[in-house]
Structure formats: structure tokens, C-alpha cells
Design an enzyme around this catalytic site. Structure first.
Site, PDB file in Angstrom:
ATOM      1  N   LYS A 118       0.808  -1.219   0.000  1.00  0.00           N
ATOM      2  CA  LYS A 118       0.000   0.000   0.000  1.00  0.00           C
ATOM      3  C   LYS A 118       0.841   1.268   0.000  1.00  0.00           C
ATOM      4  O   LYS A 118       0.432   2.288  -0.553  1.00  0.00           O
ATOM      5  CB  LYS A 118      -0.943   0.016   1.204  1.00  0.00           C
ATOM      6  CG  LYS A 118      -2.077  -0.982   1.081  1.00  0.00           C
ATOM      7  CD  LYS A 118      -3.232  -0.610   1.978  1.00  0.00           C
ATOM      8  CE  LYS A 118      -4.426  -1.496   1.697  1.00  0.00           C
ATOM      9  NZ  LYS A 118      -5.499  -1.359   2.664  1.00  0.00           N
ATOM     10  N   LYS A 175      -5.852  -9.415  -6.677  1.00  0.00           N
ATOM     11  CA  LYS A 175      -7.062  -9.605  -5.871  1.00  0.00           C
ATOM     12  C   LYS A 175      -8.206  -8.732  -6.380  1.00  0.00           C
ATOM     13  O   LYS A 175      -7.967  -7.605  -6.811  1.00  0.00           O
ATOM     14  CB  LYS A 175      -6.742  -9.084  -4.463  1.00  0.00           C
ATOM     15  CG  LYS A 175      -6.715 -10.073  -3.383  1.00  0.00           C
ATOM     16  CD  LYS A 175      -6.541  -9.455  -2.013  1.00  0.00           C
ATOM     17  CE  LYS A 175      -6.484  -7.970  -1.833  1.00  0.00           C
ATOM     18  NZ  LYS A 175      -6.339  -7.470  -0.506  1.00  0.00           N
ATOM     19  N   LYS A 201     -11.586  -3.132  -3.720  1.00  0.00           N
ATOM     20  CA  LYS A 201     -12.379  -1.897  -3.773  1.00  0.00           C
ATOM     21  C   LYS A 201     -11.610  -0.797  -4.484  1.00  0.00           C
ATOM     22  O   LYS A 201     -12.184   0.115  -5.059  1.00  0.00           O
ATOM     23  CB  LYS A 201     -12.642  -1.367  -2.355  1.00  0.00           C
ATOM     24  CG  LYS A 201     -13.497  -2.235  -1.503  1.00  0.00           C
ATOM     25  CD  LYS A 201     -13.566  -1.640  -0.085  1.00  0.00           C
ATOM     26  CE  LYS A 201     -13.908  -2.710   0.920  1.00  0.00           C
ATOM     27  NZ  LYS A 201     -13.091  -2.713   2.122  1.00  0.00           N
TER      28      LYS A 201
HETATM   29  P1  TYM Z   1     -10.891  -5.452   4.044  1.00  0.00           P
HETATM   30  O1  TYM Z   1     -11.845  -4.355   4.349  1.00  0.00           O
HETATM   31  O2  TYM Z   1      -9.835  -5.246   3.019  1.00  0.00           O
HETATM   32  O3  TYM Z   1     -11.685  -6.757   3.620  1.00  0.00           O
HETATM   33  C1  TYM Z   1     -12.743  -7.259   4.416  1.00  0.00           C
HETATM   34  C2  TYM Z   1     -12.755  -8.784   4.357  1.00  0.00           C
HETATM   35  O4  TYM Z   1     -12.912  -9.234   3.011  1.00  0.00           O
HETATM   36  C3  TYM Z   1     -11.862 -10.126   2.668  1.00  0.00           C
HETATM   37  N1  TYM Z   1     -11.504  -9.907   1.252  1.00  0.00           N
HETATM   38  C4  TYM Z   1     -11.475 -10.864   0.334  1.00  0.00           C
HETATM   39  N2  TYM Z   1     -11.736 -12.187   0.392  1.00  0.00           N
HETATM   40  C5  TYM Z   1     -11.623 -12.894  -0.758  1.00  0.00           C
HETATM   41  N3  TYM Z   1     -11.255 -12.353  -1.951  1.00  0.00           N
HETATM   42  C6  TYM Z   1     -10.975 -11.028  -2.051  1.00  0.00           C
HETATM   43  N4  TYM Z   1     -10.621 -10.499  -3.212  1.00  0.00           N
HETATM   44  C7  TYM Z   1     -11.083 -10.222  -0.884  1.00  0.00           C
HETATM   45  N5  TYM Z   1     -10.877  -8.903  -0.623  1.00  0.00           N
HETATM   46  C8  TYM Z   1     -11.139  -8.727   0.683  1.00  0.00           C
HETATM   47  C9  TYM Z   1     -10.710  -9.753   3.596  1.00  0.00           C
HETATM   48  O5  TYM Z   1      -9.816 -10.829   3.761  1.00  0.00           O
HETATM   49  C10 TYM Z   1     -11.449  -9.415   4.869  1.00  0.00           C
HETATM   50  O6  TYM Z   1     -11.749 -10.566   5.616  1.00  0.00           O
HETATM   51  N6  TYM Z   1      -7.635  -5.456   7.799  1.00  0.00           N
HETATM   52  C11 TYM Z   1      -8.975  -5.831   7.432  1.00  0.00           C
HETATM   53  C12 TYM Z   1     -10.051  -5.214   8.304  1.00  0.00           C
HETATM   54  C13 TYM Z   1      -9.923  -5.451   9.771  1.00  0.00           C
HETATM   55  C14 TYM Z   1     -10.163  -6.658  10.454  1.00  0.00           C
HETATM   56  C15 TYM Z   1      -9.971  -6.369  11.844  1.00  0.00           C
HETATM   57  C16 TYM Z   1     -10.516  -7.941  10.034  1.00  0.00           C
HETATM   58  C17 TYM Z   1      -9.589  -4.504  10.704  1.00  0.00           C
HETATM   59  N7  TYM Z   1      -9.608  -5.051  11.956  1.00  0.00           N
HETATM   60  C18 TYM Z   1     -10.111  -7.354  12.814  1.00  0.00           C
HETATM   61  C19 TYM Z   1     -10.664  -8.929  11.029  1.00  0.00           C
HETATM   62  C20 TYM Z   1     -10.451  -8.628  12.400  1.00  0.00           C
HETATM   63  C21 TYM Z   1      -9.220  -5.371   6.006  1.00  0.00           C
HETATM   64  O7  TYM Z   1      -8.626  -4.472   5.520  1.00  0.00           O
HETATM   65  O8  TYM Z   1     -10.239  -5.991   5.396  1.00  0.00           O
END
Ligand code: TYM
Length: 347
Positions: A122, A209, A212
Site C-alpha cells: 500500500k 485480488k 475496492k
Molecule cells: P478489508 O476491508 O480489506 O476486507 C474485508 C474482508 O474481506 C476479505 N476480502 C477478500 N476475500 C476474498 N477475496 C478477495 N478479493 C477479498 N478482498 C477482501 C478480507 O480478507 C477481509 O476478511 N484489515 C482488514 C479489516 C480489519 C479486520 C480487523 C478484520 C480490521 N480489523 C479485525 C478482522 C479482524 C481489512 O482491511 O479488510
């Protein structure tokens, strides 16, 4: 690292979160959200937050953030998360996340942080990396705080969060060693990753991947896309010219084909082998229309409910308020215990 989760005596709890940085997509749904709804039936206490504090680590518009939190909550409910059984809330509404974050920043080691690949992805390199916020660098510690402030034992996430979960486990173990006096205060959380759907790739490039932040709208299927849009994006998805193979191993060198077969399997709940039994030897001309049908059939109820809920501001606000109160009750009691152990002033 030794597995101390089994020796932990507290209740099992589930926590996960998503960033309110834009509309959610099919990767978020299949990789995580679908599993959250299923895990509610486990009888474990569930906490699902919109991580608005994490959304601040990159450039963002403060005026848009509260609406996006509401959008994330609406998506959770549309996907089957039940606000009566699970606490749905904004991370910033529970200040104990930020409070534990500081404690854990003093537990985490620089060497551990420097190994985090998402920061490198990032932040970029050179001057770009110098301009990255400190918050982006310490992002995974706040994520550990999100989990550990509830003593969560299980964290349902997509494959890309594995490294962050390992860090959270290391932080918990180090905290217990330094402050636990031989007891496990913070359990080491287990990642719960779906066997199929944990890594949905871009429809335009099977090596990236679905995300968003992808500038191409055609690279992802949004949770709010209507049936025609979903069908069009699948029709336009990048593929190669070969027919689908008979065996899963033959997909390894064909990332776009592998992704579309994985999507079909994740949507229907079939295994990759089952999908190839049906479609092996057939071309994309036959497979894509079936995939589009399946995607529309499975996603339509979710996207319709999502669209409806986006207009129900008062209802979602009430869910978020109630969720934050319930989450806070647990987070407060964990922080009371932590404060006593770390030597905070308590006169
Ligand atoms: P974020 O917002 O990027 O994504 C949310 C969830 O969606 C999953 N995900 C995917 N799974 C499969 N294929 C994809 N292309 C894909 N893109 C996203 C992510 O693995 C995630 O489960 N750091 C985390 C947010 C977070 C969090 C937490 C998660 C903050 N604190 C505590 C669990 C526990 C994040 O950026 O997710």
C-alpha cells in the site's frame, strides 16, 4: 510459537471487520461475509465492526465516512448477519480499541512490523513510502487490538489477512508472557478461512485480488450491482482461449480460468472437482452464461436487501448504537483487566 489457545479457559468469541473505504464486492462477500452469517449459528458470541479508524490510514473524506459505516452495516445485515444475535458497530464508537492499541504498540516489535507485506504493497517505495501515514504502518496493531479487546478466539477473514492474524497471535503471546504471570489473559486468535472463495481475483487480471481500490469497475462485482451489470461483467471477464480442463491441477497455470471456476464453486457451495466434472472440456462460451446465472441467482437477494437497507438510515443507526453498547460492555471489562496488569495509574 506455542499454541496456547487450547489452554485458554474463557468463552469462544468471534470478531471480524471490514473497512468502510468504498462499496463492498463479491470478494468481501465470498471471502468473509458469507462465513460470518454461518458462524452465528455456532452459539459463540459474535462481534462485527466497520473499521472506520483503519479507513483513516489512507487519504479519505471525513464527510463521507459515517455514511460508509452505515453502508457496511447494511451490507452485513443484507448478507445475513442478524443484529439480534451479533453486535454490529463502528470501531470508533468503542474507544477501548484505541486504548488497547497503544498498549499493544508497546508490545509489538519493530522487526515484526517491518515484515508486514500489506504495508509495502500500500505504501509503495522510496518517496511514496516516506509520505505514507504512520497509521498505515501500525495498522496491523490496531487490528490486533480490535480482536484482543474482545478476547476473540476466532476471526473469519479472507486469505489476505493471514499475516495480520499471525501478528495478532504473536502480540497476544508476548502480552501474556510479559504481563500474564503464567496465565493466558489474551487468547491467540485463530483465523477462520473458507476452503473456497478466500481469494477472489480481479475479473480483468487473474493475478490481482478483487479489490475496492481497483480503478476498473469491470474488475469487480459490487454488492449493489444489478443482474444486468453482473451478467455483463462476467461476459467481459478476461479468459484464455482453451476449454476448461478436466482436473483442478490443470487450472494452476490459468489464473483467470481458475478464478471463474473458483467463483462458481464458492457461489454454489460445490467443490472445484464437481464444477470441472460438469464443465471440463467445455469452452467459456458455455461456462460464462451459467456462471452469470448462478451469480445473479445467489447475489440478487443480497443486493436487493442491501439496496433497501441503504434507505433505512434510522434502522441502521439504531443497530449501530445498540451494537456499540453491547460491544463496549465486553471491551470495557477486558480493558479493566489489562489496565491492572500493565501498571496504569489507578489511585
Ligand atoms: P478489508 O476491508 O480489506 O476486507 C474485508 C474482508 O474481506 C476479505 N476480502 C477478500 N476475500 C476474498 N477475496 C478477495 N478479493 C477479498 N478482498 C477482501 C478480507 O480478507 C477481509 O476478511 N484489515 C482488514 C479489516 C480489519 C479486520 C480487523 C478484520 C480490521 N480489523 C479485525 C478482522 C479482524 C481489512 O482491511 O479488510
Amino acid at each position: 510459537m506455542t499454541d496456547t489457545t487450547s489452554a485458554y479457559c474463557g468463552p469462544d468469541r468471534i470478531l471480524s471487520g471490514m473497512q468502510p473505504t468504498g462499496g463492498l464486492h463479491l470478494g468481501n462477500y465470498l471471502g468473509a461475509l458469507k462465513n460470518w452469517a454461518l458462524m452465528q449459528d455456532s452459539g459463540k458470541q459474535c462481534f462485527f465492526c466497520a473499521v472506520d479508524m483503519h479507513a483513516m490510514t489512507m487519504e479519505y473524506d471525513p464527510a463521507l465516512l459515517p455514511g460508509r459505516v452505515r453502508g457496511v452495516a447494511a451490507a452485513y445485515i443484507a448478507a445475513g448477519v442478524d443484529p439480534a444475535r451479533s453486535a454490529i458497530f463502528a470501531q470508533s464508537a468503542v474507544p477501548e480499541h484505541a486504548e488497547l492499541n497503544w498498549v499493544l504498540q508497546c508490545v509489538a516489535r519493530m522487526g515484526w512490523m517491518e515484515r508486514m507485506t500489506q504495508f509495502k504493497d500500500k505504501a509503495g517505495s522510496g518517496k511514496d513510502a516516506e509520505r505514507a501515514s504512520v497509521g498505515l504502518f501500525t495498522y496491523p496493531v490496531l487490528m490486533a487490538a480490535d480482536i484482543l479487546v474482545y478476547k476473540a478466539t476466532h476471526v473469519p477473514v479472507g486469505d489476505d489477512q493471514k499475516q495480520h492474524l499471525e501478528l495478532a497471535r504473536d502480540i497476544a503471546a508476548r502480552f501474556n508472557r510479559d504481563f500474564g504471570g503464567g496465565r493466558i489473559i489474551l487468547p491467540e486468535p485463530e483465523p477462520v478461512i473458507m476452503p473456497v472463495g478466500a481469494r477472489i481475483m480481479s475479473l480483468k487480471d487473474g493475478s490481482r485480488k478483487m479489490s475496492k481500490s481497483d480503478p476498473s469497475e469491470n474488475a469487480r462485482i459490487n454488492l449493489y450491482d444489478d443482474a444486468d451489470t453482473i451478467a455483463r461483467k462476467i461476459r467481459k471477464a478476461k479468459t484464455d482461449s482453451e476449454p476448461l480442463p478436466e482436473t483442478a491441477g490443470s487450472l494452476d497455470k490459468r489464473p483467470e480460468a481458475k478464478n471463474l471456476v473458483g467463483l462458481y464453486a464458492a457461489l454454489t457451495g460445490e467443490s472445484i472437482d464437481d464444477v470441472l466434472d460438469e464443465f471440463g472440456g467445455k469452452g467459456f462460451g458455455a461456462f460464462k452464461p451459467r456462471l452469470a446465472e448462478v451469480a445473479v441467482e445467489y447475489m440478487a437477494p443480497v443486493s436487493e436487501e442491501y439496496a433497501r437497507l441503504l434507505n433505512e438510515k434510522a434502522e441502521i443507526n439504531a443497530v449501530l448504537k445498540n451494537g456499540a453498547e453491547r460491544a463496549r460492555a465486553t471491551a470495557r471489562s477486558v480493558m479493566t483487566e489489562v489496565r491492572a496488569l500493565i501498571g496504569y495509574w489507578n489511585a
